[in-house]
Structures are given as C-alpha cells and as structure tokens.
Write an enzyme that holds these catalytic residues in place. Structure first.
Site, mmCIF file in Angstrom:
data_model
loop_
_atom_site.group_PDB
_atom_site.id
_atom_site.type_symbol
_atom_site.label_atom_id
_atom_site.label_comp_id
_atom_site.label_asym_id
_atom_site.label_seq_id
_atom_site.Cartn_x
_atom_site.Cartn_y
_atom_site.Cartn_z
ATOM 1 N N GLU A 68 12.644 -7.340 10.879
ATOM 2 C CA GLU A 68 12.385 -8.456 11.338
ATOM 3 C C GLU A 68 13.125 -9.747 10.841
ATOM 4 O OE1 GLU A 68 10.261 -6.478 10.997
ATOM 5 O OE2 GLU A 68 9.186 -5.985 13.118
ATOM 6 N N HIS A 137 -2.112 -5.852 15.479
ATOM 7 C CA HIS A 137 -1.249 -6.137 16.457
ATOM 8 C C HIS A 137 -1.865 -6.852 17.563
ATOM 9 C CE1 HIS A 137 0.780 -2.441 14.798
ATOM 10 N NE2 HIS A 137 1.615 -2.458 15.705
#
Lengths: 335, 331
Positions: A68, A137
């Site tokens: 990321e 998540h």
C-alpha cells in the site's frame, strides 16, 4: 414529506455506478489511470473496476503488488508530475499501511511547497461492517482523514451519489478520498448514463421534514430514511440530510435544517467516540444553540473492534431501529 | 576519467563547492539562532549530489531527504529562494511554509526534501511511472540514506520499480549513520546494494567521496533508465562530517574524532581539486576563485533572505487546497 431523487433514467446497482464513472472518466481524460491490488485482471474484489482492463489496457489499469505504501506513492508521484491517478485501496482498514503517504505527504505537499504542487489524486476505498470480515476488514475510518488539512473526504450514500461524487472527486485538483460502503454495493437506484458531477462540499436534503433533523453519512442515509418512516408513526416529521462530502463539511445546509426543526441527531456507521458526528454536533451547537430544543444526539458503533460472529456483529451495527430509538430517547419517549 | 570533458569536471567541482559553502554558512546561521528550526547538513557528501545531478535535465525528477539542500543546489536551485526559505521568509521557495526539510522546486523536478525518512522511494516510482506513461525518456533519481534502506517504503518501491521496469535510480547515500546509530547497529549487512538483487535490479557499490566514480556509475545507471531498461541501485559510501542535526560532529558520543579525521583525509572536494590540478585543468588560484565566487553568491543569497519580508499572518490559511472555495470545512 417529499423525497428528492435523481432524474428517472435507469436503475443500476451502486457497484456499476462506480465502474461506469471510472470508465467514462478514463474515456474523457487520457491522464487518468487506476492502480491497486487486483484492479485489472480480476476487476477488483468488489467489482468496481470490472471491464476497465479490456477497454484501457494494462498501462492505464494497473495491477500492483500488495504494497500500500508503494501504491500510494505511485499515485502521489504521478499526480505531482502531470497525471490524474485513481488509487484503489481495497479495504479502508488497509489505509493503516500507507498512512504516511496519505497524511504526511499527499495532504501536505501543496502547503509545504508554498502552494506550488497540484495533486489531482483520488483515493478510492471500501469501508463498513456487516459481512463477517471481522476487525481488520470492516472499519469506517473516515474521521481520521477529515482531521487532516489538505484532504477532502466524500462518502456516497447510494448509486446516484456514488457516480456523481466520484466524477467530482476525480476532476478535483486536490487529493480526495472516496469512501464507499461495501454493504450497499448492490443497492439500486436511478443513475443517469451521462457523466455528471455532484459538487463537493454540498449537502443534500434527501427527505424534507419539519420537526427533527437526522444528519447521516454513507449507509446510514438509507437507514435514516427507514427510521424516519418508523418515527412518522410517532407523529414526527423527520428531515434527513446527507452531507455527501464530510470534508469540507457543508455547515450551512445542516445548520439551516436544524434551525428549522430544532432537534438533531447524527448517524454514522463508524465508532461513535471521536467519530465525525462529534464534529458535526459541535458545529450545530456552535451555530444553532439558541434554536435547539434538545441535546444533539449521535448514533454510531459502540467502542469496540468489529466482531466476527454474525450475532455479535448484528449487535455492533447501527441500524434504522437504533436510530429511531435514539431519536425517541432524545425526545424523552423511552421505548 | 581522462575521457570526461573538462567542462563537466569543472562543473562537478563547482557544484560541490557551492553546496559546501551553502551548508557551512547555513550551519553558522543556525548555530547563532538566526535560522529557526533544525538543519541537516550535507557537508562531506557533496560528491554524490554533484556527480549524479550533472547528468540530469530540468525535466528529470529527484526525490530528496531531510538532508536535502545539497540536492537542490546541485539540481540548479536558486540560492536566494533557498536561503529565504531557511529564514522563513515570504520570498522563499515555499513562501516560508516548508523550511529546510521541505525545500523543493517542482520546475526543476525537485519533488521535495522530506521530513520523513524513507518517504522518497514511493514518490520516486510515481514520478518514474509518470515519465514512462507520458512517453518521455526522463528519469527519476531517488536519494535516500542507509537509515531509509530499512524502511518498508524502500522495499515496496524497489519491488515495484523493478517489476514495472521504471526509469528510476535508487541513489543510496550510505553515510554510515541512521541519525546517531552506526550502520552495523541498524542493519546486518555491510553493502546495502546487496539488497538490489532481491528485487531483480543491478546493485553497485561505489566510493561516494570520489566524484568521478559517482559521475561514471550514475551516468551508466541513468542511461540505462533512459533506454527503458529499468532501475539501478547505486550505493555511495560517504560520510557526514557534521552531526545528524546542526554542525558539531566531533567530540560526540556516537563516533570517534579519529574516524571523522580519517574520512576528511579523503575529502571529496580536495580529492577533486588534486585531480583537476594534476590534469592541468584548475590551479590552486583557480580553485580559490571558485570558492570565493561561491561564498560571494551565498552571502548575497543570505542578504537577500535577511532583507526579505516574513509572510503575512493571513498566509497561514492559504495554499492548503488548490481552489480555496469551499475548502477547509470550517472550524
């Protein structure tokens, strides 16, 4: 009560509205590319980039390693040198892995460089609980980014908003974080086929009412509309305001509503403590204190990580029933 | 080195001298309290910036570090705007909003000094991606230190650079210390260039005190990137004469003075001047003139900065967003 809706053209699901926005924007502007984990061949795990690889090729639809910081830096460096990147961070929780790029670099580059940098960068990510994906998540972390000068944050509440806000975000010359909600990707609504923009920083009164204002973000907008129906049985005429953009926040529209209705509650899916609702409530009290007949209420998730088990997660999730219950509590009408 | 043109050699020398002069004067001003905040000075490492930058066009980008003045001087930065920035003045590169750690010049492709160690590599691959996407043969040189080579950002960027064959050059300035921690106390390897193999790119170890060795190795890596053959990792062994912040550098707890003196024996500017003299390209008088000219230029820049106005207080809320309308969200 009146419900204001997009022009009735055709109904498509939220996920298709996002994908359509990407494709139409990329046709319009060759400097736009999209990069992220599994956005190309797989079409994103949520389907938001399905079809883009076939139409635009691997140079403009870029599968990345799971990295990321690298992905976010790719977007930053490209934006600073003439491109208009869309960076996809699969789950909002993963923003934790690239916070330096977002908070210390992207948000600040323009200011630190005395105004010279222009970063037309869109960060697209997916928030929200309700899918038994547990604590890493499922989070709604939009408040983190609203706290950082230099960033804009939008949170669409439905398909029409998803497309129009995405178009505005991508065309904006500032870094904009688009926070979509995974549990409403299947929601269908009228979405115009052509490209259209929903201006950033403008709230939308989605349901007009006279004696209570609910300010709701993302998925909580549809839950608040349901809550409004439940509360109409109590004789309440609830106005629902969707800020659409959280940063910059349209204080004016929200305050005007509260001055009219004299009562307000803020609903978001994020954890209540320190959530964006706290800021909204503070602004309402600063600007409309003399108009308020009750404390400003807030509905959000309890102060806990998102649990896995469906039973626990159901307990965790803010819903229309919880919103309605909190409205009644505020009004002194205990359920 | 004999096949390097005389004007290039003199150019490298001149860039090194200008960096050193800029830094030494800046150090004095920080010590005397005239420059606010902290300066991370580049003295001792000049051969790296000069030897790399002499290959670059204005349209090539660099990403820099907290020790970034030398990079911008070598890239052709305006010394007056640089000093004005160090002094926090409205005429500075960043209108006084960035200071030493964020000094930048986007027109010269200088994408900013950076206050975060390891922030440069991800930005550099973005610029390199953009060069390739836009069909140019511009390259991006990513400067970072031994300390940054331990940041995850470097590893993510190195992997992506090699994967996408991006026109980026990783220029590792190994000055032996991550802040005050010696290299052998922060990583288990001696040559950081060893890490390049793990990402599928060439890694080369070069004497970073020898400007000509820097020039030649950087030239090859930059040419490779321009050809579209992908990234290279260059490790330059160099040394920071001063402390991590400020000037001192001797009589400190984290290293022996003898070590500093040993490195100073191979001072990059003295080394270059000896070679230039040997080749008959620059006499002792000629060298003295270069130093004097640099000092005059730096003093002029300092005078400009000190005579410049501070920003108006109202500038506080400017330059946060590209269009001010609607931005800021109140409060």
């Amino acid at each position: 009560m009146t419900t204001m809706e997009a022009p009735a053209t055709r109904e498509i699901p939220y996920v298709s509205a996002v994908a359509e926005a990407f494709a139409q924007l990329m046709r319009e502007d060759p400097t736009i590319f999209i990069a992220g984990e599994d956005v190309a061949l797989y079409g994103s795990v949520f389907g938001v980039s399905r079809g883009l690889l076939n139409e635009f090729g691997p140079q403009r639809v870029v599968d990345t390693p799971i990295a990321e910081s690298g992905i976010m830096g790719l977007g930053l460096g490209a934006a600073a040198t003439g491109l208009r990147p869309i960076i996809d961070i699969m789950f909002m929780d993963f923003m934790g892995v690239c916070m330096d790029e977002v908070v210390n670099q992207i948000a600040k580059m323009k200011y630190m460089f005395g105004g010279k940098a222009k970063l037309p960068l869109t960060i697209h990510t997916m928030a929200g609980a309700g899918t038994s994906m547990a604590a890493q998540h499922s989070q709604s972390l939009e408040a983190w980014f609203c706290h950082v000068p230099g960033l804009k944050v939008v949170m669409p509440s439905g398909p029409y908003e998803a497309k129009g806000l995405m178009v505005a975000a991508v065309r904006d010359d500032n870094p904009v974080i688009v926070v979509n909600t995974k549990t409403i990707l299947g929601m269908k609504a009228h979405v115009p086929e052509e490209l259209y923009e929903i201006p950033l920083g403008k709230a939308h009164v989605i349901r007009e009412g006279t004696n209570f204002t609910i300010v709701a973000t993302g998925r909580m907008v549809s839950e608040s509309l349901k809550a409004a129906e439940l509360l109409s049985a109590d004789g309440l005429d609830v106005e629902v305001v969707d800020p659409r953009t959280l940063q910059p926040f349209d204080t004016e529209t929200v305050v005007a509503s509260v001055r009219k209705t004299h009562r307000a509650l803020i609903a978001h899916e994020a954890v209540r403590f320190g959530g964006i609702g706290a800021e909204f409530a503070a602004q309402i009290q600063e600007e409309a204190f003399d108009y308020l007949d009750a404390p400003v209420g807030r509905v959000g998730a309890p102060f806990t990580p998102v649990p896995f088990s469906p039973v626990l997660e159901k307990e965790y999730m803010p819903t229309a029933d919880k919103i309605a219950a909190e409205v009644r509590r505020i009004l002194g009408k205990q359920v | 080195m004999t096949d390097i043109a005389a004007d290039v050699l003199l150019d490298i020398h001149n860039r090194m001298v200008r960096i050193r002069t800029f830094e030494e004067e800046a150090g004095k001003l920080m010590e005397s309290g005239k420059i606010p905040g902290a300066l991370h000075l580049y003295v001792g490492e000049e051969a790296v910036a000069a030897g790399v930058m002499v290959h670059l066009r204005d349209s090539d980008q660099i990403t820099s570090t907290h020790r970034g003045h030398g990079h911008l001087v070598a890239k052709g930065g305006d010394l007056q705007k640089m000093y004005a920035e160090l002094f926090g003045r409205a005429t500075g590169y960043c209108k006084g909003k960035g200071g030493s750690m964020h000094i930048s010049d986007l027109d010269l492709g200088m994408l900013g000094a950076n206050g975060i160690v390891g922030a440069g590599p991800p930005i550099a691959i973005g610029a390199a991606f953009s060069n390739k996407y836009r069909g140019t043969d511009d390259v991006t040189c990513c400067f970072f230190g031994d300390g940054a080579s331990n940041e995850g950002t470097f590893h993510e960027a190195a992997n992506m650079a090699a994967l996408y064959k991006l026109p980026v050059i990783f220029v590792c300035e190994n000055n032996g210390f991550g802040e005050f921690t010696r290299q052998e106390r922060h990583q288990a390897i001696h040559d950081i260039a060893d890490r390049a193999a793990g990402y599928g790119m060439p890694g080369i170890v070069v004497d970073g005190m020898d400007a000509l060795a820097v020039y030649e190795s950087a030239g090859e890596a930059i040419a490779r990137a321009r050809r579209g053959d992908g990234p290279t990792f260059l490790e330059y062994k160099t040394y920071r004469y001063f402390d991590h912040v400020g000037v001192r550098g001797m009589g400190v707890i984290y290293r022996e003075d003898s070590e500093v003196l040993e490195w100073r024996q191979r001072d990059p500017i003295a080394l270059m001047e000896a070679r230039l003299a040997e080749q008959g390209l620059l006499s002792a008088d000629g060298a003295a003139q270069v130093h004097e000219a640099a000092l005059a230029e730096v003093r002029e820049a300092i005078a400009f900065a000190e005579a410049s106005p501070f920003p108006e207080p109202s500038a506080l809320m400017e330059d946060i967003y590209t269009t001010a309308a609607g931005a800021g969200g109140a409060a």
